[in-house]
Write an enzyme that holds these catalytic residues in place. Structure first.
Site, PDB file in Angstrom:
ATOM      1  N   GLY A  98     -17.140   8.842 -35.855  1.00 19.51           N
ATOM      2  CA  GLY A  98     -16.084   8.298 -36.657  1.00 19.51           C
ATOM      3  C   GLY A  98     -14.530   8.273 -36.231  1.00 19.51           C
ATOM      4  O   GLY A  98     -13.456   7.822 -36.929  1.00 19.51           O
ATOM      5  N   ASP A 117      -8.745   9.194 -40.532  1.00 20.20           N
ATOM      6  CA  ASP A 117      -7.858   8.376 -39.918  1.00 20.20           C
ATOM      7  C   ASP A 117      -8.214   8.086 -38.349  1.00 20.20           C
ATOM      8  O   ASP A 117      -7.601   7.261 -37.637  1.00 20.20           O
ATOM      9  CB  ASP A 117      -6.421   9.052 -39.679  1.00 20.20           C
ATOM     10  CG  ASP A 117      -6.425  10.608 -38.984  1.00 20.20           C
ATOM     11  OD1 ASP A 117      -7.409  10.712 -38.484  1.00 20.20           O
ATOM     12  OD2 ASP A 117      -5.422  11.131 -38.941  1.00 20.20           O
ATOM     13  N   ARG A 172     -13.852  12.671 -22.768  1.00 19.62           N
ATOM     14  CA  ARG A 172     -14.953  13.825 -22.470  1.00 19.62           C
ATOM     15  C   ARG A 172     -16.075  13.263 -21.422  1.00 19.62           C
ATOM     16  O   ARG A 172     -16.540  12.002 -21.666  1.00 19.62           O
ATOM     17  CB  ARG A 172     -15.590  14.665 -23.477  1.00 19.62           C
ATOM     18  CG  ARG A 172     -16.505  13.907 -24.337  1.00 19.62           C
ATOM     19  CD  ARG A 172     -17.356  14.924 -25.282  1.00 19.62           C
ATOM     20  NE  ARG A 172     -16.723  15.399 -26.366  1.00 19.62           N
ATOM     21  CZ  ARG A 172     -16.883  14.949 -27.633  1.00 19.62           C
ATOM     22  NH1 ARG A 172     -17.805  14.052 -27.863  1.00 19.62           N
ATOM     23  NH2 ARG A 172     -16.453  15.528 -28.538  1.00 19.62           N
ATOM     24  N   ARG A 198     -28.005  12.857 -29.924  1.00 18.18           N
ATOM     25  CA  ARG A 198     -27.851  14.015 -30.489  1.00 18.18           C
ATOM     26  C   ARG A 198     -29.025  14.171 -31.512  1.00 18.18           C
ATOM     27  O   ARG A 198     -29.934  13.151 -31.433  1.00 18.18           O
ATOM     28  CB  ARG A 198     -26.628  14.101 -31.636  1.00 18.18           C
ATOM     29  CG  ARG A 198     -25.271  13.556 -31.233  1.00 18.18           C
ATOM     30  CD  ARG A 198     -24.619  12.626 -32.044  1.00 18.18           C
ATOM     31  NE  ARG A 198     -23.533  12.116 -31.356  1.00 18.18           N
ATOM     32  CZ  ARG A 198     -22.294  12.693 -31.367  1.00 18.18           C
ATOM     33  NH1 ARG A 198     -21.968  13.718 -31.937  1.00 18.18           N
ATOM     34  NH2 ARG A 198     -21.118  12.067 -30.697  1.00 18.18           N
ATOM     35  N   ASP A 258     -25.780  16.908 -35.801  1.00 18.31           N
ATOM     36  CA  ASP A 258     -25.188  15.755 -35.136  1.00 18.31           C
ATOM     37  C   ASP A 258     -24.057  16.441 -34.029  1.00 18.31           C
ATOM     38  O   ASP A 258     -23.650  15.609 -33.371  1.00 18.31           O
ATOM     39  CB  ASP A 258     -24.142  15.366 -36.196  1.00 18.31           C
ATOM     40  CG  ASP A 258     -22.949  15.941 -36.907  1.00 18.31           C
ATOM     41  OD1 ASP A 258     -23.462  16.918 -37.328  1.00 18.31           O
ATOM     42  OD2 ASP A 258     -21.929  15.846 -36.702  1.00 18.31           O
ATOM     43  N   ASP A 306     -18.111  19.004 -28.701  1.00 14.48           N
ATOM     44  CA  ASP A 306     -17.436  18.834 -29.723  1.00 14.48           C
ATOM     45  C   ASP A 306     -16.899  20.050 -30.201  1.00 14.48           C
ATOM     46  O   ASP A 306     -17.452  20.724 -31.294  1.00 14.48           O
ATOM     47  CB  ASP A 306     -18.364  18.328 -30.714  1.00 14.48           C
ATOM     48  CG  ASP A 306     -17.593  17.254 -31.761  1.00 14.48           C
ATOM     49  OD1 ASP A 306     -16.124  17.114 -31.544  1.00 14.48           O
ATOM     50  OD2 ASP A 306     -18.047  16.708 -32.740  1.00 14.48           O
TER      51      ASP A 306
HETATM   52  P1  AMP Z   1     -17.450  16.891 -36.799  1.00 12.40           P
HETATM   53  O1  AMP Z   1     -17.511  18.115 -37.698  1.00 12.40           O
HETATM   54  O2  AMP Z   1     -16.022  17.100 -35.943  1.00 12.40           O
HETATM   55  O3  AMP Z   1     -18.470  16.819 -35.673  1.00 12.40           O
HETATM   56  O4  AMP Z   1     -17.319  15.494 -37.464  1.00 12.40           O
HETATM   57  C1  AMP Z   1     -18.430  15.170 -38.262  1.00 12.40           C
HETATM   58  C2  AMP Z   1     -18.213  13.671 -38.706  1.00 12.40           C
HETATM   59  O5  AMP Z   1     -16.891  13.512 -39.183  1.00 12.40           O
HETATM   60  C3  AMP Z   1     -18.016  12.698 -37.633  1.00 12.40           C
HETATM   61  O6  AMP Z   1     -18.943  11.640 -37.929  1.00 12.40           O
HETATM   62  C4  AMP Z   1     -16.835  12.315 -36.956  1.00 12.40           C
HETATM   63  O7  AMP Z   1     -16.657  11.541 -36.342  1.00 12.40           O
HETATM   64  C5  AMP Z   1     -16.020  12.358 -38.394  1.00 12.40           C
HETATM   65  N1  AMP Z   1     -14.678  12.849 -38.202  1.00 12.40           N
HETATM   66  C6  AMP Z   1     -14.216  13.871 -38.201  1.00 12.40           C
HETATM   67  N2  AMP Z   1     -12.717  14.024 -38.185  1.00 12.40           N
HETATM   68  C7  AMP Z   1     -12.377  12.587 -38.436  1.00 12.40           C
HETATM   69  C8  AMP Z   1     -11.395  11.818 -38.474  1.00 12.40           C
HETATM   70  N3  AMP Z   1      -9.972  12.484 -38.372  1.00 12.40           N
HETATM   71  N4  AMP Z   1     -11.178  10.422 -38.823  1.00 12.40           N
HETATM   72  C9  AMP Z   1     -12.535   9.980 -38.927  1.00 12.40           C
HETATM   73  N5  AMP Z   1     -13.763  10.508 -38.828  1.00 12.40           N
HETATM   74  C10 AMP Z   1     -13.730  11.951 -38.584  1.00 12.40           C
HETATM   75 MG    MG Z   2     -19.087  16.091 -34.192  1.00 16.72          MG
END
Ligand code: AMP
Ligand code: MG
Length: 467
Positions: free
Chosen positions: A104, A137, A191, A198, A266, A276
């Site tokens: 995302g 965003d 990175r 995953r 994930d 992450d």
């Molecule tokens: P995470 O908990 O960081 O592994 O994120 C979980 C999901 O939320 C993943 O699909 C990320 O890409 C998405 N995500 C987290 N922060 C954002 C952001 N600011 N904008 C878009 N997607 C996000």
């Molecule tokens: Mg993640």
């Protein structure tokens, strides 16, 4: 380990393209108003043949400006993937299934061969919106980026399999976040990880009931990531490999005193590399209930629950692989997790103690005694390992909880001496939340990056002492 090894050759790859369309979406990166290079990891870059201008043949020499063209503006690397790819995946988040996630705010930018002849992904964080951004965003806060650099450097030094941070660029936007003082500064991170496959990548294919793609993915992981030649039961081989790697990762987290914070499916890589880094923390003392994420209300991913969380994660991989395999052999492999974890935990503990293994039962008894004494005494974890490195404990009242450890240690030999000047320092190199906040405060209040860069240098020095 030499600080500046001979640069490797630059060898671009495009392996991901063999998986085909159902695994990703091609997209364009965000255009940022500014590009201020904050961290350039020349040590990691040398291992993939990316070097400062003026060096070796067969490599890719990049000035800072060319570096930004690639690692902040995302002009494709020569010979690698022609366009960024947002990877598709699902995942269990805090154990509830979410089919609406995927890359995302990041993408797969490039693939290369590293100095150990392994396929390596260059992935991004904060590089713009994608079809999976939902309401986000697509951006990364500068603080989040700086924290990820610090976590990866510290974990690498502590022998934890981890992604590495190649590049951090400040990008000149103002971001609004519910959990940070806002507006806050923006950044984009690159990175290095030996894949971004995953457990959630498999879960998505199970959800889609796409057995064909599942076979292809299993084959990709076994042959290109695990370096194996698949036999007659590839799904079982895959789970076997992942159980071993993930058990090792959990064990190394514990010996490092590290709490990842968000061990969702994930975020678990089938290479067994941690990545992450969001709300991570190092535990000051051995407290099983110590929790990193303020939103982890149940303590699901608390320090002492990480091994169970990892076991649960590999179970979800096996569930996904039911698409192409029967349950009994999958279950048989899953049942090996606790045993493999225990062996890896002893090994990780001995490594950090700076002593050579003796025999498996004795090593385990020692590791268990150390864990019990750390929990009972609440001695700071980093202090204990700093004093005990090489296998001799100081005398004194502070050490009464460690008498059984002392007795067991008498049978062990050091694996490394204490001649590195690090061992004469007044205190160990730690990374507790108070120091992370101080490093960030210097950046936020004065744009002073000195404490940040000094810390990276101090961590690398500790890494040399431990190696
Ligand atoms: P995470 O908990 O960081 O592994 O994120 C979980 C999901 O939320 C993943 O699909 C990320 O890409 C998405 N995500 C987290 N922060 C954002 C952001 N600011 N904008 C878009 N997607 C996000
Ligand atoms: Mg993640």
């Amino acid at each position: 380990m030499a600080e500046n090894p001979q640069p490797a050759r630059y060898r671009p790859r495009t392996d991901i393209l063999a998986l085909g369309e159902p695994f990703y979406d091609a997209l364009a990166p965000a255009a940022f108003p500014e590009h201020i290079l904050r961290f350039r990891n020349d040590r990691a870059a040398a291992e993939i043949g990316i070097v400062p201008v003026g060096s070796a043949a067969d490599s890719l020499p990049l000035s800072d400006e060319a570096w930004l063209d690639h690692f902040a503006r995302f002009t494709p690397l020569p010979g690698s993937i022609p366009q960024p790819l947002a990877l598709r995946y699902h995942g269990h988040q805090f154990q509830s299934y979410n089919p609406d996630i995927g890359d995302g705010r990041g993408f797969l930018y490039a693939q290369v061969t590293d100095h150990r002849d392994r396929l390596l992904d260059l992935g991004t964080k904060g590089s713009g919106q994608t079809p999976y951004s939902r309401f986000g965003d697509g951006r990364l806060t500068l603080k989040g980026g700086a924290r990820e650099v610090l976590a990866t450097e510290m974990l690498e030094a502590l022998n934890v399999p981890t992604s590495r941070s190649l590049s951090l660029t400040e990008t000149g936007e103002e971001l609004v976040r519910g959990d940070e003082p806002s507006p806050t500064r923006s950044a984009v991170l690159v990175r290095l990880n030996h894949s971004h496959v995953r457990i959630g990548t498999f879960q998505r294919l199970a959800y889609e009931r796409d057995a064909d793609a599942m076979y292809r993915l299993v084959n990709y992981v076994l042959t290109r990531l695990h370096g194996r030649t698949p036999g007659g039961a590839p799904a079982i081989e895959l789970v076997d490999e992942v159980v071993g790697r993930v058990a090792t990762l959990a064990a190394r987290f514990m010996a490092a005193g590290f709490v990842h914070g968000v061990l969702n499916t994930d975020n678990i890589n089938v290479t067994g590399e941690s990545f992450d880094y969001g709300p991570w923390r190092f535990a000051p003392t051995w407290n099983a209930g110590f929790t990193a994420a303020y939103f982890d209300h149940q303590g699901l991913y608390a320090f002492g629950r990480q091994p169970d969380a990892m076991h649960w994660n590999v179970m979800q991989l096996a569930v996904a692989l039911r698409t192409i395999a029967d349950a009994p052999p999958l279950i048989e492999v899953l049942e090996t997790f606790p045993e493999r974890y225990a062996a890896a935990a002893a090994e990780a503990m001995l490594w950090r103690l700076g002593i050579a293994p003796r025999d498996p039962a004795a090593d385990r008894a020692l590791a268990d005694a150390v864990t019990a004494a750390l929990a009972a005494s609440q001695m700071p974890i980093d202090h204990f390992f700093f004093e005990a490195f090489g296998g001799w404990l100081p005398e004194g009242d502070d050490w009464t909880a460690f008498e059984s450890v002392r007795a067991l240690l008498s049978d062990y030999r050091p694996r490394s001496d204490r001649s590195h000047p690090y061992w004469s320092d007044a205190a160990p190199c730690s990374m507790l939340i108070s120091e992370v906040e101080q490093i960030w405060a210097a950046i936020a209040e004065r744009d002073d990056w000195t404490p940040f860069h000094d810390k990276v240098a101090a961590i690398r020095r500790m890494g040399q002492a431990l190696a």
